[in-house]
Design a protein around this motif. Structure first.
Motif, PDB file in Angstrom:
ATOM      1  N   MET A 114       0.844  -1.191   0.000  1.00 12.49           N
ATOM      2  CA  MET A 114       0.000   0.000   0.000  1.00 12.49           C
ATOM      3  C   MET A 114       0.881   1.244   0.000  1.00 12.49           C
TER       4      MET A 114
ATOM      5  N   THR B 201       1.516   4.719   1.162  1.00 11.02           N
ATOM      6  CA  THR B 201       1.002   5.613   2.189  1.00 11.02           C
ATOM      7  C   THR B 201       1.333   7.045   1.827  1.00 11.02           C
ATOM      8  N   GLN B 202       0.575   7.937   2.440  1.00 14.28           N
ATOM      9  CA  GLN B 202       0.811   9.344   2.151  1.00 14.28           C
ATOM     10  C   GLN B 202       1.696   9.950   3.219  1.00 14.28           C
TER      11      GLN B 202
ATOM     12  N   THR C  70     -12.725   2.130   5.916  1.00 15.84           N
ATOM     13  CA  THR C  70     -12.345   2.515   4.557  1.00 15.84           C
ATOM     14  C   THR C  70     -13.379   2.058   3.537  1.00 15.84           C
TER      15      THR C  70
ATOM     16  N   LYS D 214      -9.117  11.804   5.867  1.00 13.36           N
ATOM     17  CA  LYS D 214      -7.863  11.038   5.872  1.00 13.36           C
ATOM     18  C   LYS D 214      -8.125   9.578   5.518  1.00 13.36           C
TER      19      LYS D 214
ATOM     20  N   GLN E 265      -7.147   7.664   2.034  1.00 13.19           N
ATOM     21  CA  GLN E 265      -6.315   6.473   2.042  1.00 13.19           C
ATOM     22  C   GLN E 265      -7.023   5.307   1.349  1.00 13.19           C
TER      23      GLN E 265
ATOM     24  N   GLU F  12      -6.941   5.749  -2.392  1.00 16.85           N
ATOM     25  CA  GLU F  12      -5.605   5.466  -2.911  1.00 16.85           C
ATOM     26  C   GLU F  12      -5.331   3.970  -2.967  1.00 16.85           C
ATOM     27  N   SER F  13      -5.569   3.303  -1.827  1.00 22.80           N
ATOM     28  CA  SER F  13      -5.225   1.883  -1.809  1.00 22.80           C
ATOM     29  C   SER F  13      -6.180   1.098  -2.693  1.00 22.80           C
TER      30      SER F  13
ATOM     31  N   GLU G  44      -2.387  18.776   2.411  1.00 20.95           N
ATOM     32  CA  GLU G  44      -3.568  18.030   2.844  1.00 20.95           C
ATOM     33  C   GLU G  44      -4.833  18.810   2.521  1.00 20.95           C
TER      34      GLU G  44
ATOM     35  N   ALA H  68       0.051  10.069  -4.637  1.00 21.92           N
ATOM     36  CA  ALA H  68       0.562   9.036  -3.731  1.00 21.92           C
ATOM     37  C   ALA H  68       1.694   8.267  -4.397  1.00 21.92           C
TER      38      ALA H  68
END
Lengths: 301, 293
Positions: A1, A3-4, A221, A288, A292, A295-296, B101, B179
C-alpha cells in the motif's frame, strides 16, 4: 500500500546543481511561485462552483434572476431553504438514502469479509478463479445489468422496493471491497492463525475472534469509499424505483424541475445544499481515512 | 491456509457473497448476452432473431454510430481533464511545502457530490439567460463573441456535457498519482539533479517511468468510467439537441426504457461491455509494451 505519510520532502532542486552556476539558484523560486499560482487557480476552478452553489442558495430570487452571477448575494435569505422543504420531500429522500446506503454497506462489508476470508485465509483450489470473477465486476459497466435486472425484478415483484436498489449497488461494490479485505488479510501473520488452531479454534471462531476484529480499520475505509457511490447513485434508483415514497436523494432532486422545464433555481440549490451536506460532513471529518481508501483501492485494483 | 479448515467452512464463507454477486452482476451479464439475440418488448412473446440485432446495429443504425463517436469524444475529453489535470496538479503538489492536505481535500470535494447536483450546477454555469458563470467570464475577458447557450448549441453541447464528468473526478486521480509520486525514491531524483537533469528530464525519465504501474491503473479506471458515463449527459440534455450529445449509454437506456426494445438495448449493452474489455486490453498492451521498449 502506498502511504501518504512520507516526510515533507525538501524539493530536490533546492540543492544547487553546481556551485559554479549561481544564476540557476533563482529558478527554483520562480518555479515554486508559478506552481503555487497555478495550483491556486486550479483549486479555484475546482471549488468555486461549489461555493457559488451555496451562495446562490442564499440569494433572493430577484437577485438571482437579474444580478451578476459572480457578485456576492445582495441580501441573504433562508427562504429558499423553507421553499425547498415545501416543494420536495427532502426528509423522506434523505431517510431513503440512509436506508439504502446502510443496507448496501452492511452487505458489502459482511460479504466482502467473508469472501476475502475464504480466498485469502482459508484458501482453496479455485481461489484464483473466484478472484478473477470478482475482477469482472470492476471492469464491467453497471449499465449491462439494467435491462436484465428490470426484467428479473418485475417477475419476482421486487421493482419499487429498497432491495431493488440495495442488491445491485451491493453487487457492483462487492469486488472492490473483496480486494481491499484480501489485501489486508495478506498482512495478518500466519502464526496468529496457527496459534489459534493449536488452541482448538475452528475456522468460524477464528473469523469471529481474530479476523473480524482486526478488520475494523478496513471496514471504515470500505464503508466510506462505497458510501460515496451508493449515496449518490442515480441510475439504479431511476430505473427500479417509481413511487415517491421510495425516492432517494438523487431522484428527489429531480422533482425540483417544474413543468415545462421551469426551475426555481434558488430553492433547487438550497435543496442541493441540504442533500450534499451529510456526505460532505462525513468526508470532511474522515477525509484522511477516505483518501487512504481511495488510494489503496486504486493501487490494488 | 488454515490448518483445520473444512470444505464446508469454505463454502459457508464463499457461497453468500457469490450468490449476491452472481444475482446482481454475473447472471445479468449472461442474461444480456442471451437477450441480445431476441426481439422483445417485455409484453409479447420473445422472438429469437439470431444476429439480426447485431446486423441492425452495425449496418442500419445511424444513431448507434453517432452515439459511438460521441462516446469516444466524451471519453477523450474526460481523459484529458482527469489524467492530464491530475498529473499536473499532483506534480505541482510535490513541490509545495505546506497546505498539501488541504488542497487534496478541497480538490476531492466534487467527487463526493451527486451527479444530479453536478448536472444542475453545470446547467446554470452554462446558461445564457440569465447569464451563467461561463458566459459572464467570457464577457469579462473580452471574449464576448464566444458567449452562447452551450447546452443547446449542437457544436458545443458534447464538450459541455463531458467537462463536468472530467471536472468531477480530477481530484480522485490526482490523489492516486500524487501518492505514487511520493513513493519515487528521493535518492534517485537527487542523483539525477546532481547529474544536471532539468525538471522536465527528471519528470520524463525518472518520475513518470517509476509510476507507470499506477499510471496503467488510473488510465484503465478513467477509461472504463468514461465509457460508462451516463448520469450527467442524461440529466443535462438527455442526448439532445437532436442526437448531438447522445452516448451509447444514454441511447441504450432510451432504447430499453422509452422504446421498450429490450432485445436491441441488450445488444447495445453487450457492445458497451465489449468496448470496455477492448479498451482495457488495448491500454495494457500499449502501456506494457512501452515499458519493455
Amino acid at each position: 500500500m502506498i502511504t501518504q505519510a512520507a516526510p515533507p520532502t525538501r524539493p530536490a532542486a533546492v540543492v544547487p546543481p553546481t556551485p559554479a552556476a549561481p544564476r540557476r539558484r533563482r529558478r527554483p523560486d520562480l518555479f515554486r511561485t508559478l506552481s503555487r499560482v497555478l495550483i491556486m487557480l486550479i483549486v479555484i476552478v475546482q471549488v468555486y462552483p461549489l461555493a457559488w452553489l451555496f451562495l446562490t442558495s442564499l440569494r433572493t430570487e430577484h437577485d438571482f434572476a437579474t444580478g451578476d452571477p459572480f457578485a456576492l448575494p445582495g441580501a441573504l435569505t433562508w427562504d429558499n431553504y423553507a421553499r425547498a422543504f415545501e416543494t420536495g420531500d427532502l426528509g423522506r429522500n434523505i431517510l431513503n438514502s440512509f436506508v439504502v446506503t446502510m443496507g448496501a454497506n452492511m452487505l458489502i462489508v459482511l460479504l466482502g469479509m467473508m469472501a476475502a476470508y475464504a480466498i485469502q485465509v482459508l484458501g482453496f483450489r479455485l481461489s484464483k478463479l473466484v478472484r478473477g470473477l470478482f475482477l469482472i465486476g470492476i471492469i464491467v459497466p453497471v449499465q449491462i445489468a439494467l435491462v436484465p435486472l428490470f426484467i428479473d425484478y418485475s417477475t419476482v415483484n421486487l421493482l419499487d422496493t429498497y432491495q431493488s436498489m440495495i442488491i445491485p449497488l451491493a453487487g457492483f461494490s462487492l469486488p472492490m471491497s473483496v480486494y481491499l479485505f484480501c489485501s489486508f488479510y495478506e498482512y495478518i501473520p500466519k502464526e496468529t492463525y496457527e496459534a489459534a488452531s493449536l488452541d482448538g479454534a475452528g475456522p468460524y471462531r477464528i473469523f469471529g475472534l481474530i479476523t473480524l476484529p482486526l478488520s475494523l480499520n478496513t471496514v471504515v475505509t470500505v464503508v466510506l469509499v462505497n458510501s460515496i457511490f451508493i449515496w449518490n447513485d442515480f441510475i439504479f434508483a431511476n430505473t427500479f424505483v417509481l413511487s415517491e415514497e421510495l425516492k432517494t436523494i438523487p431522484l428527489g432532486l429531480q422533482n425540483y424541475i417544474g413543468a415545462m422545464g421551469k426551475v426555481d433555481w434558488t430553492a433547487t440549490f438550497a435543496a442541493v445544499c441540504v442533500t450534499i451536506t451529510p456526505l460532505l460532513l462525513v468526508f470532511l471529518v474522515l477525509n484522511k481515512a477516505m483518501i487512504q481508501g481511495l488510494e489503496s483501492g486504486a493501487t490494488k485494483g | 491456509m488454515l490448518p483445520n479448515r473444512s470444505r464446508t467452512s469454505v463454502l459457508v464463507f464463499l457461497l453468500p457473497p457469490l450468490l449476491l454477486y452472481g444475482a446482481a452482476v454475473l447472471f445479468p451479464i449472461l442474461q444480456s448476452l442471451f437477450l441480445s439475440f431476441f426481439s422483445w418488448n417485455g409484453i409479447s412473446d420473445m422472438e429469437f432473431v439470431g444476429l439480426e440485432n447485431y446486423l441492425r446495429m452495425f449496418t442500419a443504425d445511424d444513431i448507434f454510430w453517432r452515439a459511438f463517436l460521441n462516446a469516444l469524444l466524451y471519453l477523450a475529453i474526460c481523459l484529458v481533464l482527469q489524467l492530464g489535470g491530475a498529473l499536473v496538479v499532483a506534480s505541482l503538489l510535490t513541490s509545495l511545502r505546506r497546505g498539501r492536505e488541504l488542497i487534496k481535500t478541497l480538490y476531492l470535494l466534487p467527487a463526493v457530490i451527486s451527479t444530479v447536483a453536478i448536472a444542475f450546477l453545470f446547467v446554470r454555469i452554462y446558461s445564457l439567460e440569465p447569464v451563467g458563470l461561463l458566459n459572464q467570464l467570457l464577457h469579462w475577458i473580452g471574449l464576448g463573441s464566444l458567449e452562447r447557450p452551450w447546452l443547446s448549441d449542437v457544436n458545443t453541447v458534447l464538450a459541455a456535457v463531458s467537462a463536468p464528468e472530467g471536472w468531477r473526478f480530477t481530484g480522485l486521480y490526482m490523489l492516486i498519482i500524487y501518492a505514487a509520486l511520493l513513493a519515487v525514491p528521493k535518492e534517485l531524483e537527487e542523483a539525477a539533479v546532481l547529474d544536471g537533469a532539468s525538471r522536465w528530464t527528471l519528470f520524463t525519465r525518472i518520475r513518470f517511468p517509476y509510476i507507470r504501474p499506477v499510471w496503467i491503473t488510473t488510465t484503465i479506471m478513467a477509461t472504463t468510467y468514461g465509457l460508462r458515463g451516463f448520469d450527467i449527459p442524461y440529466l443535462m440534455t438527455n442526448g439532445g439537441p437532436g442526437q448531438s450529445s447522445e452516448l451509447l449509454t444514454t441511447y441504450m437506456y432510451k432504447t430499453a426504457f422509452t422504446s421498450t426494445d429490450f432485445g436491441y438495448a441488450s445488444t447495445i449493452s453487450v457492445f458497451i461491455v465489449v468496448e470496455c474489455l477492448v479498451a482495457v486490453g488495448l491500454i495494457l498492451f500499449l502501456l506494457k509494451r512501452k515499458a519493455d521498449a
